[in-house]
Write an enzyme that holds these catalytic residues in place. Structure first.
Site, PDB file in Angstrom:
ATOM      1  CE1 TYR A 136      -3.370  -2.803   0.491  1.00 35.61           C
ATOM      2  CE2 TYR A 136      -4.605  -0.756   0.634  1.00 35.61           C
ATOM      3  CZ  TYR A 136      -4.565  -2.119   0.434  1.00 35.61           C
ATOM      4  OH  TYR A 136      -5.732  -2.794   0.180  1.00 35.61           O
ATOM      5  CE  LYS A 187       0.736 -18.419  -2.831  1.00 34.63           C
ATOM      6  NZ  LYS A 187       0.057 -19.721  -2.777  1.00 34.63           N
ATOM      7  CG  ASP A 220      -3.043 -20.601  -1.451  1.00 28.48           C
ATOM      8  OD1 ASP A 220      -2.516 -20.553  -0.312  1.00 28.48           O
ATOM      9  OD2 ASP A 220      -2.527 -21.233  -2.397  1.00 28.48           O
ATOM     10  CG  ASP A 244      -8.388  -4.741   1.064  1.00 33.80           C
ATOM     11  OD1 ASP A 244      -9.335  -4.210   1.656  1.00 33.80           O
ATOM     12  OD2 ASP A 244      -8.269  -4.744  -0.183  1.00 33.80           O
ATOM     13  CG  ASP A 248     -13.994  -6.879   1.140  1.00 33.24           C
ATOM     14  OD1 ASP A 248     -13.765  -6.104   2.084  1.00 33.24           O
ATOM     15  OD2 ASP A 248     -14.315  -6.486  -0.004  1.00 33.24           O
TER      16      ASP A 248
HETATM   17  C1  IPM Z   1     -10.584  -0.934   2.930  1.00 37.12           C
HETATM   18  C2  IPM Z   1     -10.612  -0.404   1.510  1.00 37.12           C
HETATM   19  C3  IPM Z   1      -9.362   0.409   1.217  1.00 37.12           C
HETATM   20  C4  IPM Z   1      -8.176  -0.520   1.363  1.00 37.12           C
HETATM   21  C5  IPM Z   1      -9.371   1.087  -0.166  1.00 37.12           C
HETATM   22  C6  IPM Z   1     -10.549   2.026  -0.334  1.00 37.12           C
HETATM   23  C7  IPM Z   1      -8.096   1.825  -0.453  1.00 37.12           C
HETATM   24  O1  IPM Z   1     -10.791  -1.439   0.602  1.00 37.12           O
HETATM   25  O2  IPM Z   1     -10.523  -0.132   3.864  1.00 37.12           O
HETATM   26  O3  IPM Z   1     -10.659  -2.152   3.101  1.00 37.12           O
HETATM   27  O4  IPM Z   1      -7.811  -1.234   0.418  1.00 37.12           O
HETATM   28  O5  IPM Z   1      -7.601  -0.537   2.435  1.00 37.12           O
HETATM   29 MN    MN Z   2     -11.174  -3.336   1.516  1.00 36.36          MN
END
Ligand code: IPM
Ligand code: MN
Ligand code: NAD
Length: 364
Positions: A136, A187, A220, A244, A248
Site C-alpha cells: 500500500y 504466501k 489461499d 484487505d 471482505d
Molecule cells: C478498505 C478499503 C481500502 C483498502 C481502499 C478504499 C483503499 O478497501 O478499507 O478495506 O484497500 O484498504
Molecule cells: Mn477493503
C-alpha cells in the site's frame, strides 16, 4: 470530554453515518460519558468543487484536536482514480501511523450465514491487518506506459518493526481475551522474502506468549478454510493486502459487507473507526444501505474509550433488532437505512434506561 471527528465521506458513507450519529446521541445520555463531535465535509464533493482532499490544517486538527475519527466511506465514480480517498483514508492511516487495522467478523445471528451449516458453526474471527506497509505504500514504477512493452512494478515493503508490532498486537489481544490460538497468514511458498521475515518474527514473538498456540498458513488455504471451517479461526494476523481481501471474505461469511466494522489504531495515540465496506455507488442515494457496520463502529469506539459496557449494549441492540427481522435488503429484509437506525437507537435507549425523548428527531 471525548472529541470525535466524523467524516461521512461519499455515497452510502453519508447515509450510514447519519445512523451512527443517532446511536451516539443515545449514548451521550450516559451521565459518565462526555462526548462532542464535529462533522467534517471531506470527500469527493469537495474535491470536485475545490480540488482539495485534506489540507495540512485539517490534518493537523485531526491529529491534535480529536480523540477519535469516525469515517463513513470514500470513493466516487466521478473521481476515477479516487485520489481524494487515497489522500484522506490512506493518508490518515499512514500519517497517524495507525498500524493496526482491527476487523472483527462475528456472526450476529445464525440466519445471516450464507453457508449451509454456517449458523451451527458461527464465525467469530478477529483479523489484525497490518495497516502502514506492504503493497500500500505506493512504491514501484511504471515504464513505457500505454505501449505494448509497458511494465508496472509494485513493491511489497515489510519491515521487521512493522511486522513485529502488528504480530505483537494480535498476540496481546489473544492473551487479553483468553483465546488459545493465533494464525499468521502469508504466501511464503511463492513470495519467500517477506514470508521469511513474517515467519521468523512470528516465532520470536510467540516465545513471549507460550500459552497461545501460533501457526502460519498460506493465504489461499486460509481463504478456503474460512469457508470450510468458519468457526475454527479466532485470531488472524496478516499483511495489508491479504488482510484487505480476507476481511471482505470474512464479512461476507457473517452476512455481508453491511455488517463489518473496523478500527484503525495506534494504541494510546490515535484511532479511526470505519465500516469495512466502501461507498457502494450501486445502491447510494436510495436509502437502503445497511447501517449496521457503521453502528458497530460506534461500539468499537466505545470500547476504545474504555466503555465496554456501552460497546456491548450497542452490539446487543443491533443483534436484537436483526433477530427481529428488521433488516435492509442486503440481508433479505425490507427495512430502510433509517428504519434500522431508528430501531437500534430505540432499543439501545431502552437498554440504557433512558427516556424515549432523548432520541432527537431526524435532522435535528
Ligand atoms: C478498505 C478499503 C481500502 C483498502 C481502499 C478504499 C483503499 O478497501 O478499507 O478495506 O484497500 O484498504
Ligand atoms: Mn477493503
Ligand atoms: P463496496 O464495499 O462499496 O461495495 C461492494 C458491494 O457491497 C456492493 O454490492 C455494495 O452494494 C455492497 N455494500 C457495501 N456496503 C453496503 C451497505 N452498507 N449496505 C448494503 N450493501 C453494501 O466496494 P466497491 O464497490 O468495491 O467500492 C466502491 C467504492 O468504495 C470504491 O471507490 C472503493 O475504492 C471505495 N471503498 C472505500 C472504502 C473505505 O472508504 N473504507 C472501503 C472499500 C471500498
Amino acid at each position: 470530554m471525548a472529541r470525535i471527528a466524523i467524516i461521512p465521506g461519499d455515497g452510502v458513507g453519508t447515509e450510514v453515518m447519519a445512523e451512527a450519529q443517532r446511536v451516539l446521541r443515545v449514548l451521550e445520555t450516559d451521565p459518565a460519558l462526555a462526548l462532542g463531535w464535529d462533522v467534517l465535509p471531506l470527500g469527493a464533493e469537495r474535491y470536485l468543487e475545490e480540488g482539495t482532499s485534506l489540507t495540512d490544517e485539517e490534518f493537523r486538527s485531526l491529529e491534535e484536536d480529536y480523540d477519535a475519527i469516525l469515517l463513513g466511506a470514500l470513493g466516487d465514480p466521478r473521481v476515477p482514480g479516487n485520489e481524494h480517498a487515497r489522500d484522506i483514508l490512506l493518508g490518515l492511516r499512514f500519517r497517524l501511523d495507525l498500524y493496526i487495522n482491527y476487523r472483527p467478523c462475528r456472526l450476529l445471528h445464525p440466519s445471516l450465514s450464507p453457508l449451509v451449516d454456517g449458523g451451527d458453526r458461527p464465525m467469530d474471527v478477529h483479523i489484525f491487518r497490518e495497516n502502514t506497509e506492504g503493497h500500500y505504500l505506493g512504491g514501484g514504477s511504471v515504464a513505457r506506459e500505454g505501449t505494448p512493452h509497458e511494465v508496472a512494478v509494485a513493491q511489497d515493503l515489510n519491515t521487521r518493526r512493522g511486522v513485529e508490532r502488528i504480530i505483537r498486537a494480535a498476540f496481546e489481544f489473544a492473551r487479553a481475551r483468553d483465546l488459545a490460538a493465533l494464525t499468521m497468514v502469508d504466501k511464503a511458498n511463492a513470495i519467500p522474502g517477506p514470508g521469511r521475515l513474517w515467519r521468523r518474527t512470528l516465532r520470536d514473538v510467540a516465545e513471549e506468549f507460550p500459552e497461545i498456540q501460533a501457526k502460519a498458513m498460506y493465504v489461499d488455504a486460509m481463504a478456503m478454510d474460512l469457508i470450510r471451517n468458519p468457526d475454527l479461526h479466532r485470531v488472524i494476523v496478516t499483511s495489508n493486502l491479504f488482510g484487505d481481501i480476507l476481511s471482505d471474505e470474512a464479512a461476507a461469511l457473517t452476512g455481508g459487507m453491511g455488517l463489518a466494522p473496523s478500527a484503525n489504531l495506534n494504541p494510546g495515540r490515535h484511532a479511526l473507526f470505519e465500516p469495512v465496506h466502501g461507498s457502494a455507488p450501486d445502491i447510494a442515494g436510495q436509502g437502503w444501505a445497511n447501517p449496521v457496520a457503521a453502528i458497530r463502529c460506534v461500539a468499537l469506539l466505545m470500547e476504545n474509550l474504555g466503555r465496554e459496557d456501552l460497546a456491548q449494549a450497542v452490539e446487543d441492540a443491533v443483534a436484537h433488532v436483526t433477530a427481529r427481522g428488521i433488516k435492509t435488503p442486503d440481508l433479505g429484509g425490507e427495512a430502510t437505512t433509517s428504519e434500522v437506525g431508528d430501531r437500534v437507537a430505540a432499543r439501545l435507549a431502552r437498554a440504557l434506561d433512558t427516556s424515549g425523548d432523548v432520541i432527537q428527531p431526524r435532522g435535528a
